[in-house]
Motif scaffolding. Structure first.
Motif, PDB file in Angstrom:
ATOM      1  N   THR A 139      75.614 -18.255  27.129  1.00 39.41           N
ATOM      2  CA  THR A 139      76.970 -18.593  27.535  1.00 39.41           C
ATOM      3  C   THR A 139      78.233 -17.130  27.438  1.00 39.41           C
ATOM      4  OG1 THR A 139      76.531 -20.678  26.775  1.00 39.41           O
ATOM      5  CG2 THR A 139      78.733 -20.087  27.170  1.00 39.41           C
ATOM      6  N   GLY A 181      81.946 -15.728  27.801  1.00 40.97           N
ATOM      7  CA  GLY A 181      83.390 -16.143  27.867  1.00 40.97           C
ATOM      8  C   GLY A 181      83.819 -17.297  27.063  1.00 40.97           C
ATOM      9  N   LEU A 219      74.710  -7.788  28.342  1.00 42.73           N
ATOM     10  CA  LEU A 219      74.257  -7.970  29.777  1.00 42.73           C
ATOM     11  C   LEU A 219      74.275  -6.813  30.666  1.00 42.73           C
ATOM     12  CD1 LEU A 219      76.177 -11.467  30.477  1.00 42.73           C
ATOM     13  CD2 LEU A 219      73.596 -10.944  29.608  1.00 42.73           C
TER      14      LEU A 219
HETATM   15  P1  2BA Z   1      80.925 -13.228  25.406  1.00 40.06           P
HETATM   16  O1  2BA Z   1      80.833 -13.246  23.670  1.00 40.06           O
HETATM   17  O2  2BA Z   1      81.749 -13.907  26.025  1.00 40.06           O
HETATM   18  O3  2BA Z   1      81.191 -11.672  25.413  1.00 40.06           O
HETATM   19  C1  2BA Z   1      81.405 -11.352  26.769  1.00 40.06           C
HETATM   20  C2  2BA Z   1      81.790  -9.567  26.709  1.00 40.06           C
HETATM   21  O4  2BA Z   1      82.793  -9.303  25.454  1.00 40.06           O
HETATM   22  C3  2BA Z   1      80.665  -8.919  25.961  1.00 40.06           C
HETATM   23  O5  2BA Z   1      79.789  -8.575  27.055  1.00 40.06           O
HETATM   24  C4  2BA Z   1      81.359  -7.619  25.585  1.00 40.06           C
HETATM   25  O6  2BA Z   1      81.640  -6.875  26.543  1.00 40.06           O
HETATM   26  C5  2BA Z   1      82.508  -8.212  25.073  1.00 40.06           C
HETATM   27  N1  2BA Z   1      82.456  -8.355  23.666  1.00 40.06           N
HETATM   28  C6  2BA Z   1      82.400  -9.758  22.991  1.00 40.06           C
HETATM   29  N2  2BA Z   1      82.378  -9.466  21.644  1.00 40.06           N
HETATM   30  C7  2BA Z   1      82.616  -8.228  21.524  1.00 40.06           C
HETATM   31  C8  2BA Z   1      82.887  -7.519  20.103  1.00 40.06           C
HETATM   32  N3  2BA Z   1      82.593  -7.955  18.978  1.00 40.06           N
HETATM   33  N4  2BA Z   1      83.223  -6.333  20.168  1.00 40.06           N
HETATM   34  C9  2BA Z   1      83.241  -5.573  21.717  1.00 40.06           C
HETATM   35  N5  2BA Z   1      83.314  -6.293  22.563  1.00 40.06           N
HETATM   36  C10 2BA Z   1      82.739  -7.526  22.452  1.00 40.06           C
HETATM   37  P2  2BA Z   1      78.128  -8.489  26.680  1.00 40.06           P
HETATM   38  O7  2BA Z   1      77.932  -7.563  25.726  1.00 40.06           O
HETATM   39  O8  2BA Z   1      77.399  -8.115  28.015  1.00 40.06           O
HETATM   40  O9  2BA Z   1      77.958  -9.993  26.365  1.00 40.06           O
HETATM   41  C11 2BA Z   1      77.708 -10.888  27.270  1.00 40.06           C
HETATM   42  C12 2BA Z   1      77.458 -12.268  26.548  1.00 40.06           C
HETATM   43  O10 2BA Z   1      75.800 -12.173  26.120  1.00 40.06           O
HETATM   44  C13 2BA Z   1      78.198 -12.492  25.319  1.00 40.06           C
HETATM   45  O11 2BA Z   1      79.274 -13.417  25.769  1.00 40.06           O
HETATM   46  C14 2BA Z   1      77.381 -13.464  24.270  1.00 40.06           C
HETATM   47  O12 2BA Z   1      77.315 -14.817  24.968  1.00 40.06           O
HETATM   48  C15 2BA Z   1      75.895 -12.923  24.990  1.00 40.06           C
HETATM   49  N6  2BA Z   1      75.654 -11.790  24.046  1.00 40.06           N
HETATM   50  C16 2BA Z   1      76.084 -10.790  23.650  1.00 40.06           C
HETATM   51  N7  2BA Z   1      75.274 -10.164  22.497  1.00 40.06           N
HETATM   52  C17 2BA Z   1      74.314 -10.723  22.213  1.00 40.06           C
HETATM   53  C18 2BA Z   1      73.377 -10.711  21.493  1.00 40.06           C
HETATM   54  N8  2BA Z   1      72.998  -9.577  20.582  1.00 40.06           N
HETATM   55  N9  2BA Z   1      72.520 -11.790  21.266  1.00 40.06           N
HETATM   56  C19 2BA Z   1      72.535 -12.786  21.979  1.00 40.06           C
HETATM   57  N10 2BA Z   1      73.597 -13.026  23.024  1.00 40.06           N
HETATM   58  C20 2BA Z   1      74.494 -11.931  22.916  1.00 40.06           C
END
Ligand code: 2BA
Length: 106
Positions: free
Chosen positions: A89, A91, A37
């Motif tokens: 979604t 968090g 994001l």
């Molecule tokens: P969440 O899975 O709740 O992840 C929130 C934030 O936690 C992520 O922000 C990232 O900063 C961190 N995070 C999550 N899993 C991680 C991991 N395995 N390693 C390192 N950091 C991790 P964002 O990257 O901005 O992602 C925000 C939200 O967007 C995620 O929420 C997820 O719902 C979605 N998302 C992330 N990557 C995606 C993708 N490739 N395709 C679709 N949705 C995605």
């Protein structure tokens, strides 16, 4: 000893931090940015004895809310770009637990 690395929505970071410090945990708070994001979130580092690990995780879980967020997504069809909002979604919290080989306060 463990190192808890918890990525929390920045809107929840104040309550998570207060709850952890009230329960006597030592916390470092880092301003971070999610790679997907590209919006600000907060990463907490918490060094904790193994016996209190579950307490830390429970506190983070209790104060981190799930939320839906609309993000713009562009598709290319019939020689035209169309912008369609997609719901994501986010968090409650993303938590990593690492083993600590050595801990010293010098
Ligand atoms: P969440 O899975 O709740 O992840 C929130 C934030 O936690 C992520 O922000 C990232 O900063 C961190 N995070 C999550 N899993 C991680 C991991 N395995 N390693 C390192 N950091 C991790 P964002 O990257 O901005 O992602 C925000 C939200 O967007 C995620 O929420 C997820 O719902 C979605 N998302 C992330 N990557 C995606 C993708 N490739 N395709 C679709 N949705 C995605």
């Amino acid at each position: 000893m463990k190192l808890v690395l918890a990525i929390v929505n920045k809107d929840d970071s104040g309550t998570v931090l207060s709850a952890l410090t009230q329960e006597g945990f030592t916390v470092t708070k880092i301003a971070t940015t999610g790679g997907f994001l590209m919006s600000g979130n907060t990463t907490f580092l918490v060094g904790v004895d193994d016996g209190r690990l579950d307490d830390v995780i429970r506190i983070i879980e209790r104060h981190s809310k799930k939320r839906s967020q609309m993000i713009p997504s562009t598709t290319y069809n019939n020689n035209a770009y169309t912008s369609i909002p997609v719901e994501v979604t986010v968090g409650g919290a993303t938590v990593f637990v690492l083993n600590v080989e050595r801990y010293e306060r010098l």
